[in-house]
Design a protein around this motif. Structure first.
Motif, PDB file in Angstrom:
ATOM      1  N   LEU A 395       0.793  -1.246  -0.119  1.00 30.47           N
ATOM      2  CA  LEU A 395      -0.143  -0.019   0.025  1.00 30.47           C
ATOM      3  C   LEU A 395       0.909   1.230   0.032  1.00 30.47           C
ATOM      4  CD1 LEU A 395      -2.538  -1.064   2.820  1.00 30.47           C
ATOM      5  CD2 LEU A 395      -3.127  -1.123   0.345  1.00 30.47           C
ATOM      6  N   GLU A 398      -0.257   6.420   2.294  1.00 28.71           N
ATOM      7  CA  GLU A 398      -1.674   6.797   3.203  1.00 28.71           C
ATOM      8  C   GLU A 398      -2.235   5.518   3.533  1.00 28.71           C
ATOM      9  OE1 GLU A 398      -0.057  10.121   0.369  1.00 28.71           O
ATOM     10  OE2 GLU A 398      -0.151   7.909   0.412  1.00 28.71           O
ATOM     11  N   ASP A 400      -3.833   3.666   1.690  1.00 30.61           N
ATOM     12  CA  ASP A 400      -5.569   3.387   0.886  1.00 30.61           C
ATOM     13  C   ASP A 400      -5.395   2.598  -0.108  1.00 30.61           C
ATOM     14  OD1 ASP A 400      -4.043   5.487  -0.201  1.00 30.61           O
ATOM     15  OD2 ASP A 400      -5.511   6.786  -0.448  1.00 30.61           O
ATOM     16  N   VAL A 401      -4.369   2.729  -1.112  1.00 31.05           N
ATOM     17  CA  VAL A 401      -4.462   2.032  -2.388  1.00 31.05           C
ATOM     18  C   VAL A 401      -3.281   1.176  -2.659  1.00 31.05           C
ATOM     19  CG1 VAL A 401      -6.208   3.125  -3.508  1.00 31.05           C
ATOM     20  CG2 VAL A 401      -4.003   3.866  -3.675  1.00 31.05           C
ATOM     21  N   ASP A 405      -4.010   1.385  -7.695  1.00 27.60           N
ATOM     22  CA  ASP A 405      -4.982   2.005  -7.326  1.00 27.60           C
ATOM     23  C   ASP A 405      -6.303   1.432  -6.967  1.00 27.60           C
ATOM     24  OD1 ASP A 405      -3.603   4.651  -7.623  1.00 27.60           O
ATOM     25  OD2 ASP A 405      -4.436   5.052  -9.579  1.00 27.60           O
ATOM     26  N   SER A 407      -8.108  -0.674  -3.900  1.00 27.30           N
ATOM     27  CA  SER A 407      -7.978  -0.336  -2.531  1.00 27.30           C
ATOM     28  C   SER A 407      -8.321  -1.774  -1.811  1.00 27.30           C
ATOM     29  CB  SER A 407      -9.119   0.669  -2.012  1.00 27.30           C
ATOM     30  OG  SER A 407     -10.341   0.132  -2.372  1.00 27.30           O
ATOM     31  N   GLU A 409     -10.709  -2.325   0.088  1.00 24.68           N
ATOM     32  CA  GLU A 409     -11.807  -2.480   0.137  1.00 24.68           C
ATOM     33  C   GLU A 409     -12.557  -3.037  -1.085  1.00 24.68           C
ATOM     34  OE1 GLU A 409     -10.459   0.451   1.025  1.00 24.68           O
ATOM     35  OE2 GLU A 409     -10.859   0.393   3.227  1.00 24.68           O
TER      36      GLU A 409
END
Length: 436
Positions: A395, A398, A400-401, A405, A407, A409
């Motif tokens: 990752l 940050e 997040d990704v 890109d 994530s 999630e």
């Protein structure tokens, strides 16, 4: 001069009347250009700031404890723009990225301030005498340097920068001034290996004790090398030869200096099919961020952590199945770690899945370069259990990704399982496995 973007309420700066929008000119008559100037000259009990407000200069005096902050924020952590790389290294990984990725991935930093603040490696090519003098005067130490070779002509050839040979003199100047150096050699087959590697190690060893450690890391080669300098990957036999060469030189340094100074990256052992060294080989693990001793450290630390009976006793009855996604380089290591954890907790089941790096190509095997798309495509239909653990190193900062890109999630939604980024720290990894 730098612009103040925020003043912390009730801070010393706030009480002294400083405001967002003020331009900080100097501290104690020293011009402030960036974060190093600011932090260095701020470390006094009595400071006089000169600011510009509405085009007029104003002096502000503040008394404080020597290392206390005063509550100012600036537009960027460095207080100006990052210094970009001026080289065109034949092995540059960024040049091997495909088109269409997020723009920040294509930025090449070569910033001495990031070397000190965050451990980034620099090549010295965008530094000049006054920059070296500032490092010495402020005693900014250690400085992390990507050396690659100490042969000036060869360094120019490898880095495509006419200054890359002459700036090698800065290594001696920094060492003579007592600035510690941590170095890195990105090894390219047929270019800076063999006799050239011997030369580089000899030259760097002469800088000890200021030169504290050097990692030897094979160049990472993606499938996106069309039009770039032709490089070949090291064969298993060649990796073994590099390990032998570096280890024997390190053995000599251990006798002479009390430390081996030079360390082959884990990747070389894995590619050579050789067992990783034991814990004491890596001494203080000074090059762990360069992939030197990372796998051994995790294995040893997990074993030690699992001996904490008092802490883990309440979790002995946990029943849980988790899956771990990893790169091929760490596959056997992760299986060993998983086996140790399962032996400790009978209700825990761990599936280890090695992900082929289709995105960058099969020659890229490290976990930190896994992409979300590859994880999703290769784990569809697999038994994943209660949670999927992905390496935190894949990752961005940050958290997040991933590089493509995607994530965590997105991965969770695609695979229908909870996804967690797991750190390689032993306690954090065990906690992730246990779901705590």
């Amino acid at each position: 001069m730098v612009t103040i973007t925020d003043v912390l309420p009730r801070s010393r700066a706030d009480k002294a009347g400083l405001m967002a929008g003020d331009v900080l000119v100097s501290i104690n008559k020293n011009i402030i250009n960036d974060v190093l100037d600011y932090r260095f000259y701020l470390a006094n009990k009595s400071i006089t700031l000169v600011i510009l407000r509405d085009g007029k200069q104003k002096k502000v005096k503040i008394k404080k404890q020597e290392y206390d902050d005063i509550g100012l924020d600036f537009e960027t952590p460095l207080m100006d723009k990052k210094h970009s790389c001026e080289n065109k290294c034949v092995f540059c990984f960024i040049d091997q990225l495909p088109k269409g990725m997020r723009s920040s991935l294509y930025f090449k930093d070569d910033d001495s301030r990031l070397s000190f603040l965050h451990g980034n490696y620099i090549t010295l090519t965008n530094l000049h005498d006054e920059d070296i003098d500032r490092i010495i005067n402020m005693h900014i130490s250690p400085v992390n340097v990507s050396v690659h070779t100490t042969n000036p002509e060869l360094r120019v050839k490898m880095m495509k920068n006419k200054r890359s040979g002459e700036v090698l003199s800065y290594l001696n100047k920094l060492a003579d001034a007592g600035i510690n150096l941590c170095c890195q050699i990105v090894l390219c087959k047929g270019i800076n290996d063999g006799a050239e590697l011997d030369r580089t190690m000899c030259d760097l060893e002469a800088l000890a004790p200021a030169m504290q450690s050097t990692s030897i890391v094979p160049a990472g080669l993606t499938k996106f090398r069309d039009g770039l300098y032709e490089l070949e990957a090291f064969t298993p036999e060649e990796c073994a030869a590099v390990i032998k060469q570096v280890t024997e030189f390190g053995d000599m340094c251990k006798v002479k200096h009390g430390t081996r100074l030079f360390y082959p990256a884990d990747e070389l052992y894995i590619k050579a099919g050789l067992p990783l060294p034991e814990d004491d080989f890596y001494e203080d693990y000074s090059q762990i961020q360069n992939g030197v001793g990372m796998l051994t450290d995790m294995r040893v630390c997990v074993a030690a952590e699992l001996e904490d009976e008092e802490f883990y006793e309440p979790y002995g009855a946990i029943t849980r199945t988790v899956s771990v996604a990893t790169g091929h380089a760490a596959e056997e290591h992760m299986r060993s770690v998983a086996k140790a954890i399962q032996k400790k907790f009978s209700g825990i089941s761990i599936n280890v899945y090695a992900i082929e790096n289709d995105f960058f190509g099969e020659r890229i095997t490290v976990s930190g370069l896994l992409t979300g798309k590859d994880i999703i495509e290769q784990l569809k239909g697999k038994e994943l259990g209660d949670e999927l653990l992905i390496p935190a190193t894949c990752l961005r900062a940050e958290g997040d990704v991933l590089l493509d890109d995607v994530s965590p999630e997105d991965i969770s939604k695609a695979l229908g399982v909870s996804v967690r980024a797991a750190d390689s720290d032993a306690k954090a990894f065990i906690a992730a496995v246990l779901g705590i």
